[in-house]
Design an enzyme around this catalytic site. Structure first.
Site, PDB file in Angstrom:
ATOM      1  CB  CYS A 124    -113.299 -30.903 -50.016  1.00  0.00           C
ATOM      2  SG  CYS A 124    -113.752 -31.616 -49.056  1.00  0.00           S
ATOM      3  CB  CYS A 125    -114.973 -27.221 -52.895  1.00  0.00           C
ATOM      4  SG  CYS A 125    -115.105 -26.001 -51.222  1.00  0.00           S
ATOM      5  CB  CYS A 205    -118.849 -28.255 -45.285  1.00  0.00           C
ATOM      6  SG  CYS A 205    -119.593 -28.693 -46.606  1.00  0.00           S
ATOM      7  CB  CYS A 208    -114.675 -25.427 -44.699  1.00  0.00           C
ATOM      8  SG  CYS A 208    -113.324 -26.322 -45.261  1.00  0.00           S
ATOM      9  CB  CYS A 231    -118.273 -24.318 -52.759  1.00  0.00           C
ATOM     10  SG  CYS A 231    -119.391 -23.740 -54.015  1.00  0.00           S
TER      11      CYS A 231
END
Length: 244
Positions: A124-125, A205, A208, A231
């Protein structure tokens, strides 16, 4: 392709010179040297507009409010962060802020339901932060970060100047303590991110990020329960987790 750095000085020699000269300099002196002497027209700041970002942004406003500033809009920021960004830009008179977003085509393929953070936070990062940054840095030989040694982890040995993945990094606040941050915020009467008062000393975000689990560790609310503390923006390519 990364910005071609000066050919007359090897990165290791340039780092030795800069860290030797500016290791104990003030953040303003470091910024002035980086902006005006070392990388004129080739420097940017990558900002999350998080808990302490306003400190670096205010320092930049003092030296050059037109400096290009990259904000990666991941699509997962707290609404408070987006409102705060607009407030800080107006308050400080910053004119170089540019919003960068992930590839929508790639997002639809890899994360169509916006739930990738649940199954693979590294992926996702990579999708929402790391890959969007690469084209945003095109044309820049160096970029400024707001990292500080007191944040712990790998940051405890942070130098003022680094070289990674073909670009220099400038860390004007590397030497700062929490006391220095607090004193500057008070001296300049800078607006605070609204989530700070709710126990968020480090803000990323929303999926998280939680209030800090350990009051002595500002980043203890990031990726709670995972073996993850960064990240990926400040991890060299060959050391990043392998993702799709």
């Amino acid at each position: 392709m990364a910005f071609e750095t000066d050919t007359f000085e090897e990165p290791k020699d340039r780092l030795a010179r800069l860290n030797g000269e500016l290791r104990n300099a003030s953040a303003q002196e470091i910024l002035r040297a980086a902006i005006s002497r070392e990388w004129p027209g080739g420097l940017t700041y990558v900002s999350s507009f998080g808990a302490e970002s306003v400190v670096m942004l205010a320092l930049i406003a003092e030296v050059d409010p037109s400096l290009p500033i990259v904000f990666i809009d991941t699509g997962m920021h707290f609404p408070q962060t987006l409102d705060y960004k607009d407030e800080v830009i107006e308050r400080l008179g910053l004119t170089g802020v540019r919003n960068i977003t992930p590839s929508e085509t790639e997002r639809k393929v890899l994360d169509p339901k916006n739930m990738l953070w649940k199954t693979d936070a590294d992926a996702c990062c990579a999708l929402r932060k790391v890959r969007p940054l690469e084209p945003a840095l095109e044309g820049f030989g160096a970029w400024v970060t707001g990292r500080k040694r007191f944040h712990g982890g790998v940051r405890m040995s942070l130098p003022v100047f680094e070289f990674a993945d073909g670009r220099y990094k400038v860390n004007p606040l590397a030497n700062w303590t929490q006391g220095d941050v607090d004193a500057y915020l008070e001296e300049k009467n800078l607006p605070r991110h609204p989530l700070v008062s709710q126990g968020y000393p480090s803000i990323g975000c929303w999926p998280c990020t939680q209030p800090a689990a350990d009051p002595n560790d500002p980043r203890s609310g990031r990726w709670v329960g995972q073996e993850k503390s960064e990240c990926g923006l400040h991890v060299e390519r060959n050391e990043r987790p392998r993702v799709f």
